[in-house]
Design an enzyme around this catalytic site. Structure first.
Site, short mmCIF file in Angstrom:
data_model
loop_
_atom_site.label_atom_id
_atom_site.label_comp_id
_atom_site.label_asym_id
_atom_site.label_seq_id
_atom_site.Cartn_x
_atom_site.Cartn_y
_atom_site.Cartn_z
N ARG A 1 0.87 -1.18 0.00
CA ARG A 1 0.00 0.00 0.00
C ARG A 1 0.91 1.23 0.00
O ARG A 1 1.92 1.28 0.70
CB ARG A 1 -0.89 0.04 1.25
CG ARG A 1 -2.05 -0.96 1.22
CD ARG A 1 -3.11 -0.60 0.18
NE ARG A 1 -4.24 -1.52 0.17
CZ ARG A 1 -4.35 -2.59 -0.63
NH1 ARG A 1 -3.39 -2.89 -1.49
NH2 ARG A 1 -5.43 -3.35 -0.58
N HIS B 1 -1.18 -0.55 -9.81
CA HIS B 1 -1.79 -1.46 -8.83
C HIS B 1 -2.25 -2.77 -9.50
O HIS B 1 -3.44 -3.11 -9.47
CB HIS B 1 -2.96 -0.77 -8.11
CG HIS B 1 -3.27 -1.42 -6.78
ND1 HIS B 1 -3.59 -0.72 -5.65
CD2 HIS B 1 -3.28 -2.73 -6.40
CE1 HIS B 1 -3.82 -1.56 -4.64
NE2 HIS B 1 -3.61 -2.79 -5.08
P1 NDP Z 1 -0.91 -10.99 5.66
O1 NDP Z 1 -1.88 -10.40 6.62
O2 NDP Z 1 -0.97 -12.45 5.36
O3 NDP Z 1 0.58 -10.69 6.16
C1 NDP Z 1 0.98 -9.47 6.67
C2 NDP Z 1 2.41 -9.58 7.18
O4 NDP Z 1 2.82 -8.30 7.66
C3 NDP Z 1 2.54 -10.57 8.33
O5 NDP Z 1 3.77 -11.25 8.27
C4 NDP Z 1 2.49 -9.65 9.56
O6 NDP Z 1 3.16 -10.17 10.68
C5 NDP Z 1 3.24 -8.44 9.01
N1 NDP Z 1 2.91 -7.25 9.79
C6 NDP Z 1 1.71 -6.65 9.95
N2 NDP Z 1 1.81 -5.58 10.78
C7 NDP Z 1 3.10 -5.52 11.15
C8 NDP Z 1 3.83 -4.66 12.00
N3 NDP Z 1 3.24 -3.65 12.65
N4 NDP Z 1 5.15 -4.90 12.15
C9 NDP Z 1 5.76 -5.94 11.52
N5 NDP Z 1 5.12 -6.79 10.70
C10 NDP Z 1 3.81 -6.58 10.51
O7 NDP Z 1 -1.03 -10.15 4.31
P2 NDP Z 1 -0.72 -10.62 2.81
O8 NDP Z 1 0.65 -11.16 2.76
O9 NDP Z 1 -1.82 -11.47 2.30
O10 NDP Z 1 -0.83 -9.23 2.03
C11 NDP Z 1 0.03 -8.15 2.32
C12 NDP Z 1 -0.51 -6.89 1.67
O11 NDP Z 1 -0.34 -6.95 0.26
C13 NDP Z 1 -2.01 -6.65 1.82
O12 NDP Z 1 -2.29 -6.08 3.08
C14 NDP Z 1 -2.31 -5.70 0.68
O13 NDP Z 1 -2.21 -4.37 1.15
C15 NDP Z 1 -1.19 -5.96 -0.31
N6 NDP Z 1 -1.68 -6.44 -1.61
C16 NDP Z 1 -1.33 -5.74 -2.74
C17 NDP Z 1 -1.74 -6.16 -3.99
C18 NDP Z 1 -1.32 -5.46 -5.22
O14 NDP Z 1 -1.80 -5.79 -6.31
N7 NDP Z 1 -0.42 -4.51 -5.16
C19 NDP Z 1 -2.58 -7.36 -4.14
C20 NDP Z 1 -2.86 -8.04 -2.90
C21 NDP Z 1 -2.42 -7.58 -1.68
P3 NDP Z 1 2.63 -11.52 11.41
O15 NDP Z 1 2.91 -12.64 10.44
O16 NDP Z 1 3.45 -11.60 12.62
O17 NDP Z 1 1.15 -11.32 11.65
#
Ligand code: NDP
Length: 311
Positions: free
Chosen positions: A226, A274
């Site tokens: 994002r 995107h």
């Molecule tokens: P997940 O919820 O599966 O994973 C998020 C990861 O980020 C986890 O490892 C989580 O840690 C970590 N995280 C969250 N908050 C923090 C923090 N404060 N500090 C450190 N680590 C943090 O999400 P996805 O992998 O499925 O997707 C990631 C993002 O990709 C989505 O939120 C979306 O915004 C983006 N996206 C973009 C697309 C595009 O076309 N550009 C398409 C699809 C998604 P933990 O494992 O410990 O919970």
């Protein structure tokens, strides 16, 4: 009418394609496409992308809201949520597509392709000796479903990969770090950094001027999560000063990226609109169907979202 229906709302997705995919995955599901919702009391499940304000409160028997995408930041920041279960979409097709984009963007830098693109525009043969991939250190911020898939794919290709997440991870071939010190290590020790953390109140402007300054001079950034994870003013400055050599950006603080935005003018930035990964209805509908089956049995849905955590 079944008295147990799903309402679909999206201004951007193909409703008929979703109806066909959902019906194939769960034949007894009564799918209603907003605004054609019939009796609101029948609606138990909602599959939505950015519905209008007050939408969820229309349905007194709603149990589950599935966000039509992996990123739930737009859903979680609403002030009209109702106390039901929330889930998001994420399927192997989406992981593979995201990993393909990340591999493209990282490999483009690892193999000096932007140097050759510029040389070609000048009509010059500009030899840069290739480096072995294991020498190239890549950091992946976020090791969730998409981040872990991308980190594993990069490690499998031979890159040296370090990842960062909130909770500790054990991913073969990937050094996994947590906490503020872990973030600082990922930024300072890797020449290419990929952003795949969700946008939450904790991660807004995760990479501002101080964090970009921690990166080795001439580092490269890939943001596919994002736009607001990165302070765009600081990013433009870092790209102008050479602190960052290059960036590949698929997401922006404002989308579409406005005409005249300084990022458009930077030759060291690749902009894509995107498109890093998408949801394929035929694949994702199976997960929606499974989530509905689970909720019917009183179990949590797949890919459940924690509103307190924001992702
Ligand atoms: P997940 O919820 O599966 O994973 C998020 C990861 O980020 C986890 O490892 C989580 O840690 C970590 N995280 C969250 N908050 C923090 C923090 N404060 N500090 C450190 N680590 C943090 O999400 P996805 O992998 O499925 O997707 C990631 C993002 O990709 C989505 O939120 C979306 O915004 C983006 N996206 C973009 C697309 C595009 O076309 N550009 C398409 C699809 C998604 P933990 O494992 O410990 O919970």
């Amino acid at each position: 009418m079944s008295g147990e229906a799903l309402v679909f709302y999206s201004a951007v997705d193909n409703a008929q394609e979703w109806r066909a995919a959902l019906t194939a995955a769960l034949p007894d599901l009564d799918v209603r496409i907003a605004p054609d919702i019939g009796d609101p009391a029948d609606i138990r499940y909602a599959l939505t992308w950015v519905p209008p304000a007050g939408f969820f409160a229309l349905f007194p028997n709603l149990q589950l809201v599935v966000n039509l995408g992996a990123g739930v930041d737009a859903l979680m920041k609403r002030d009209d949520l109702v106390p039901v279960k929330f889930a998001r979409l994420n399927d192997p097709g989406m992981e593979a597509m995201m990993a393909s984009y990340v591999i493209f963007a990282v490999t483009r830098y690892a193999r000096d392709i932007p140097v050759f693109e510029r040389a070609k525009r000048r009509g010059e043969w500009d030899y840069v000796h290739p480096r072995p991939l294991f020498e190239i250190k890549v950091g992946v911020l976020g090791l969730g479903e998409l981040g872990a898939a991308s980190a594993k794919a990069l490690a499998a290709m031979g890159f040296s990969v370090t990842g960062w997440s909130r909770s500790p991870k054990d991913i073969p071939g990937v050094t996994a770090l947590t906490g503020r010190d872990g973030l600082e290590r990922v930024l300072s020790e890797n020449e290419i950094v990929v952003c795949l953390v969700p946008l939450t109140p904790d991660t807004h402007h995760l990479l501002g001027a101080p964090e970009l300054a921690l990166m080795p001079k001439g580092a490269k950034l890939v943001n596919v999560s994002r736009g607001a994870l990165v302070d765009e003013v600081a990013l433009v400055e870092a790209l102008r000063s050479g602190q960052l050599a290059e960036a590949t950006l698929d997401v922006f603080e404002t989308e579409p990226l406005p005409k005249g935005h300084p990022l458009w003018a930077l030759d060291n930035v690749l902009i894509t609109p995107h498109v890093a990964s998408i949801t394929v209805p035929a694949l994702a509908a199976r997960d929606v169907a499974e989530s509905i089956r689970r909720v019917r049995q009183g179990l949590p849905p797949l890919h459940e979202v924690d509103p307190h955590r924001g992702y």
